[in-house]
Design an enzyme around this catalytic site. Structure first.
Site, PDB file in Angstrom:
ATOM      1  N   ILE A 150     -32.401  55.079 -27.958  1.00 14.41           N
ATOM      2  CA  ILE A 150     -33.919  56.020 -27.536  1.00 14.41           C
ATOM      3  C   ILE A 150     -34.110  56.534 -28.190  1.00 14.41           C
ATOM      4  CG2 ILE A 150     -35.088  56.472 -24.524  1.00 14.41           C
ATOM      5  CD1 ILE A 150     -33.807  54.501 -24.454  1.00 14.41           C
ATOM      6  N   ALA A 151     -33.715  58.204 -28.057  1.00 13.57           N
ATOM      7  CA  ALA A 151     -34.225  59.268 -28.652  1.00 13.57           C
ATOM      8  C   ALA A 151     -33.226  60.057 -28.808  1.00 13.57           C
ATOM      9  CB  ALA A 151     -34.924  60.153 -27.859  1.00 13.57           C
ATOM     10  N   GLY A 209     -30.663  67.994 -29.428  1.00 14.48           N
ATOM     11  CA  GLY A 209     -29.475  68.930 -30.468  1.00 14.48           C
ATOM     12  C   GLY A 209     -27.868  69.113 -29.642  1.00 14.48           C
ATOM     13  N   THR A 241     -27.270  62.149 -27.556  1.00 15.73           N
ATOM     14  CA  THR A 241     -28.498  60.944 -27.549  1.00 15.73           C
ATOM     15  C   THR A 241     -28.253  60.354 -26.951  1.00 15.73           C
ATOM     16  OG1 THR A 241     -27.692  60.866 -30.245  1.00 15.73           O
ATOM     17  CG2 THR A 241     -28.543  59.178 -29.313  1.00 15.73           C
ATOM     18  N   ASP A 280     -33.989  73.620 -17.684  1.00 15.80           N
ATOM     19  CA  ASP A 280     -34.431  73.681 -19.076  1.00 15.80           C
ATOM     20  C   ASP A 280     -35.847  72.336 -18.604  1.00 15.80           C
ATOM     21  OD1 ASP A 280     -34.809  72.991 -21.861  1.00 15.80           O
ATOM     22  OD2 ASP A 280     -33.331  71.507 -22.098  1.00 15.80           O
TER      23      ASP A 280
END
Length: 410
Positions: free
Chosen positions: A23-24, A27, A30, A140
């Site tokens: 999907i993405a 850093g 995954t 975050d």
């Protein structure tokens, strides 16, 4: 669409979680679409970078944070089901959100009117409030970590990962790149973070929702991060016309450089947002999922690929990466950004006034539609009162004239 080979594609982690499609990639990790073969349940698999597997301090913290987050139950949070370590791959098993990210939605549609921004912020603050009550801090908050389902649910993801990585002493340029725009001053100066640091990040996010851009820019992440040490976040009304003063004040308090001057936590910030929504009579709104998300692309790639053996050799199963996101909408005049599509941010229809409200979107500065409607209502009330007064006055004058004529005739 480019095709790359992913060694994890088709792998069964801990003999239970099958990796289906990427999907993405970030850093630190995954994210894959996966399947819990034991429960036959689709899941999201966040597989951490292999460099973390040999760090015992990180693994301990990773497990501890996963357990803490798994206890949190709130509609505004992505549920954590499990965590594990398969060879060199620490991973999290999470609720799969069919949809996309807030970042993808912003890139597709641009800035939001206040009612849409409030619809994003309300569940986000609700999830954060649940975490803050449990003593947890996200650290975050950013559009990439806000997921929007096809059903309009808004959920926050990735609690605890930043802290686990920080305590392991492992840094990543891409992590800094993704976070610098939302860091609080105290995170930049000392690395310390509490609930008020999350409040600051949500304030920056609110600014971005309304204006379409973050408040600070620079040539590199450090420049962006250090600007907040000496500069306040500007009011969104300075970047875009029509923003009500209530939102200027809301964002100013959330992003105060002194933590003591901010909302104490997400719950207090949510209370203020609710009061603003009532004061401005903001209509209800279901947040749309992005149309061209990486999540949807991953699902399409998985379902359209040929059937393979349950335990294929990694190199035999190609994985398809998601198509690149469309660029942000062009802005001819940065101080007057207009809504491009009248249907993009249409409120939920609840009464006969909603279609009229939606039809006003085209060509109106973002944020002005509510106040234009209120101005129109006040204008209508004013002229109605004038007509009534004139009618009453003319009736009284006619009555007086008739009485005088009768007196003269008599």
């Amino acid at each position: 669409m480019s095709v790359t080979s992913d060694p994890l594609n088709g792998v069964l982690l801990e003999d239970r979680y099958r990796v289906d499609a990427k999907i993405a990639t970030g850093g630190m990790s995954t994210v894959y679409r996966g399947l819990d073969v034991r429960l036959d349940r689709p899941v999201a698999l966040k597989v951490m970078d292999a460099r973390y597997a040999g760090d015992s301090q990180f693994l301990t913290r990773f497990q501890r944070e996963a357990r803490a987050v798994a206890r949190l139950k709130d509609p505004g949070l992505v549920a954590v089901y499990d965590q594990g370590l398969d060879g060199s791959h620490p991973f999290l098993v999470m609720e799969l959100i069919e949809g996309g990210t807030l970042r993808e939605l912003l890139r597709e549609r641009g800035p939001m009117p206040p009612h849409a921004a409030a619809a994003v912020l309300r569940p986000l603050l609700g999830g954060l409030a649940t975490a803050h009550r449990a003593g947890l801090v996200h650290r975050d908050v950013k559009p990439e970590n806000v997921l929007i389902s096809d059903d309009g649910e808004v959920k926050l993801v990735d609690f605890g990962l930043v802290r686990a990585v920080a305590e392991a002493g492992i840094t990543s340029t891409s992590v800094i790149l993704g976070t610098a725009a939302y860091l609080s001053p105290e995170q930049v100066s000392t690395g310390a973070a509490d609930a008020r640091s999350d409040v600051y990040a949500v304030g920056v996010l609110a600014y971005e929702l309304i204006t379409g851009a973050t408040p600070f820019t620079g040539d590199n992440p450090l420049t962006v991060a250090y600007q907040r040490m000496d500069h306040d976040v500007p009011p969104p009304s300075a970047a875009i016309s029509g923003v009500p003063p209530q939102f200027d004040e809301f964002i100013a308090r959330a992003t105060a450089r002194d933590p003591e001057a901010r909302f104490a936590d997400a719950a207090e910030m949510a209370e203020d947002l609710d009061a603003i929504a009532v004061e401005l009579a903001l209509p209800k709104f279901r947040v749309p999922a992005p149309r061209n998300s990486a999540q949807h692309a991953a699902a399409t790639a998985f379902h359209s690929r040929p059937t393979v053996d349950f335990h294929p050799a990694p190199q035999q199963v190609p994985a398809q990466t998601a198509p690149p996101l469309p660029p942000p909408p062009a802005v001819k005049n940065p101080t007057r950004q207009l809504i491009r599509d009248p249907q993009d941010w249409r409120p939920i229809a609840e009464d006969d006034e909603t279609p009229e409200l939606a039809s006003q979107f085209a060509g109106i500065d973002i944020g002005e539609f509510i106040w234009e409607r209120q101005r129109a209502r006040r204008s209508l009330m004013f002229w109605t009162l004038i007509v009534l007064l004139l009618t009453g006055g003319m009736a009284a004058a006619g009555w007086a004239l008739g009485t005088n004529l009768q007196s003269l005739i008599g």
